[in-house]
Motif scaffolding. Sequence first.
Motif, short mmCIF file in Angstrom:
data_model
loop_
_atom_site.label_atom_id
_atom_site.label_comp_id
_atom_site.label_asym_id
_atom_site.label_seq_id
_atom_site.Cartn_x
_atom_site.Cartn_y
_atom_site.Cartn_z
N SER A 1 -14.08 -4.93 -14.66
CA SER A 1 -12.65 -5.03 -14.41
C SER A 1 -12.38 -4.65 -12.96
CB SER A 1 -11.85 -4.15 -15.37
OG SER A 1 -12.18 -2.78 -15.22
N LEU A 2 -11.27 -5.12 -12.43
CA LEU A 2 -10.94 -4.94 -11.02
C LEU A 2 -9.59 -4.27 -10.86
CD1 LEU A 2 -11.79 -8.57 -9.75
CD2 LEU A 2 -13.37 -6.62 -9.94
N TYR A 3 -9.53 -3.30 -9.95
CA TYR A 3 -8.25 -2.73 -9.54
C TYR A 3 -8.08 -2.98 -8.05
CZ TYR A 3 -4.67 0.49 -8.01
OH TYR A 3 -3.55 1.01 -7.42
N LEU A 4 -6.97 -3.61 -7.65
CA LEU A 4 -6.70 -3.91 -6.26
C LEU A 4 -5.48 -3.11 -5.81
CD1 LEU A 4 -7.76 -6.75 -7.74
CD2 LEU A 4 -7.56 -7.58 -5.41
N HIS A 5 -5.68 -2.28 -4.80
CA HIS A 5 -4.61 -1.40 -4.33
C HIS A 5 -3.94 -2.00 -3.10
CE1 HIS A 5 -2.43 2.34 -4.16
NE2 HIS A 5 -2.69 2.45 -2.87
N VAL A 6 -2.62 -2.07 -3.15
CA VAL A 6 -1.82 -2.60 -2.03
C VAL A 6 -0.94 -1.46 -1.53
CG1 VAL A 6 -0.19 -4.38 -1.30
CG2 VAL A 6 -1.82 -4.87 -3.14
N PRO A 7 -1.35 -0.77 -0.45
CA PRO A 7 -0.70 0.48 -0.05
C PRO A 7 0.49 0.32 0.90
CG PRO A 7 -2.63 0.13 1.30
CD PRO A 7 -2.53 -1.06 0.37
N PHE A 8 1.40 -0.60 0.55
CA PHE A 8 2.56 -0.85 1.40
C PHE A 8 3.83 -0.97 0.56
CE2 PHE A 8 -1.08 -2.85 3.57
CZ PHE A 8 -1.05 -2.14 4.77
N CYS A 9 4.94 -0.54 1.14
CA CYS A 9 6.25 -0.69 0.53
C CYS A 9 7.26 -1.08 1.60
CB CYS A 9 6.72 0.62 -0.12
SG CYS A 9 5.68 1.20 -1.48
N ASP A 10 8.34 -1.76 1.18
CA ASP A 10 9.43 -2.04 2.10
C ASP A 10 10.24 -0.78 2.41
OD1 ASP A 10 8.82 -4.74 2.21
OD2 ASP A 10 10.07 -5.21 0.48
N GLN A 11 10.29 0.11 1.42
CA GLN A 11 11.04 1.36 1.56
C GLN A 11 10.31 2.44 0.80
OE1 GLN A 11 14.88 1.44 -0.37
NE2 GLN A 11 15.68 3.04 0.94
N LEU A 12 10.23 3.63 1.38
CA LEU A 12 9.49 4.71 0.73
C LEU A 12 10.43 5.50 -0.18
CD1 LEU A 12 6.69 6.02 0.63
CD2 LEU A 12 7.45 7.59 2.41
N CYS A 13 10.12 5.50 -1.46
CA CYS A 13 10.88 6.30 -2.42
C CYS A 13 10.42 7.75 -2.33
CB CYS A 13 10.66 5.76 -3.84
SG CYS A 13 11.08 4.03 -4.05
N TRP A 14 11.36 8.67 -2.36
CA TRP A 14 11.01 10.07 -2.12
C TRP A 14 10.22 10.69 -3.27
CZ3 TRP A 14 16.58 11.54 -0.17
CH2 TRP A 14 16.78 10.96 1.09
N PHE A 15 10.32 10.14 -4.46
CA PHE A 15 9.60 10.70 -5.61
C PHE A 15 8.15 10.26 -5.66
CE2 PHE A 15 10.93 6.56 -7.07
CZ PHE A 15 9.83 6.10 -7.75
#
Length: 448
Positions: free
Chosen positions: A48-62
């Motif tokens: 199985s594969l997990y692909l991580h995409v470490p970007f957001c348009d806006q950073l949520c504080w939680f």
Amino acid sequence: MFTSSLARYAQPVPRYTSYPTAPHFHGGVDGACYARWLGETDPHKPVSLYLHVPFCDQLCWFCGCHTKQVRRYDPVADYLDALGAEIALAARTLPGRRHVSAVHFGGGSPTVIEPDDIDSLRAKLDDAFDLGPDCEISVEIDPRNVDHDKLEAWHRFGITRASLGVQDFDPDVQRAINRRQSFEQTQAVVGALRNAGIGSINLDILYGLPLQTTETLRRTIDLAVSMRPNRIALFGYAHVPWVKKHQSLIDQDTLPGPAERFDMASDGAAQLAAAGYVALGIDHFADETDRLAVAAANGRMQRNFQGYTTDEAETLIGLGASSIGKLQQGYVQNAVSIADYIRKMRAGAFATARGFALLPSDRVVGRLIESLMCDFSFSIADLRRTFGSGVDHLQIEVARIAAEEKDLIHFDGDLFLVRSEARPFVRTIASRFDRYLATDKARHSTAV
């Protein structure tokens, strides 16, 4: 029964998506070790594969994920090139062309990826692996940054399950966590996914957020249930500003206390049960016909870094910065730094920064803890059938823990069972078997 004992039972402990847990990974496991482990996998078994995409348009504080806010697409495009290189490198290192049983995209927010790059990623995966019609493909979706073209691209990709972050629909709570997302916005994306034929929808809700009350949570759950998702995850917010600095933007004085969190979790679970959802593990709920509910009923539910799953592949390949993989030999984690990850990929080497080689005793305790987290029980006889005499040393320890926690545990000499009223504290019970916890310098979130 336990509200007066929250200080004891709701203590900070790991979430046990692995054993040993990530704070115990170390630099002694590197890219060369990972390559060797991959080469030793059974070529006839799926991965199985997990692909991580470490970007957001806006950073949520939680947020507790490894991610960063981006305002331009160039960094995302550079990262996707590196991700494609890692996909190819992993496939070349594995013995034989491998069948893939499950693919999971997490983040960050995978929905920052543009449609052409979504198509390109699918092509790269198809070049490297066999993703058959039975492959479950799940994607975490941010309803705030997905449009028609992106949804169409993910549909072409072949997703079978979409997971949408909700957190809380109350406007005051949303302002306090820097995540404004209306019910109507979320409902529209759920409708579009269903119209595209996506067969499984999951909604993520958090309790324990700033300014949140049992009443705001109840309203959020009512709205979520009105969309009739197949699954709902009700997670406890982990306030760890010593790990995630942006969480310090949340006013700690507005966070619910331990008793309020306990009430939120128990009231939310009762509300979801009344709405027809089956409780699975510590924080998941599903329609009784959902494949996760069916797996749980048959004792086949699994737990990994994505939470509860039906994926039974013994090899999980983590792809992308900070992603974690699991093999029979142990755990591996890529460099957290995006720049370091891209640099390694451009050099043609694995970006493995740390990991953990499992001892035989780790495998026994790992299975025991996974059984507790999935089924709230384990059988010494079942463990012995799998691990043989490696289980013998546990007999005295199990009996001692059961005796010390007799209010929480029923033990008949074989079956170790967490009483139903004590299930909210199963993480604390699991921690009693954790032989590394005493040396753990990490600070964890509370068990409830």
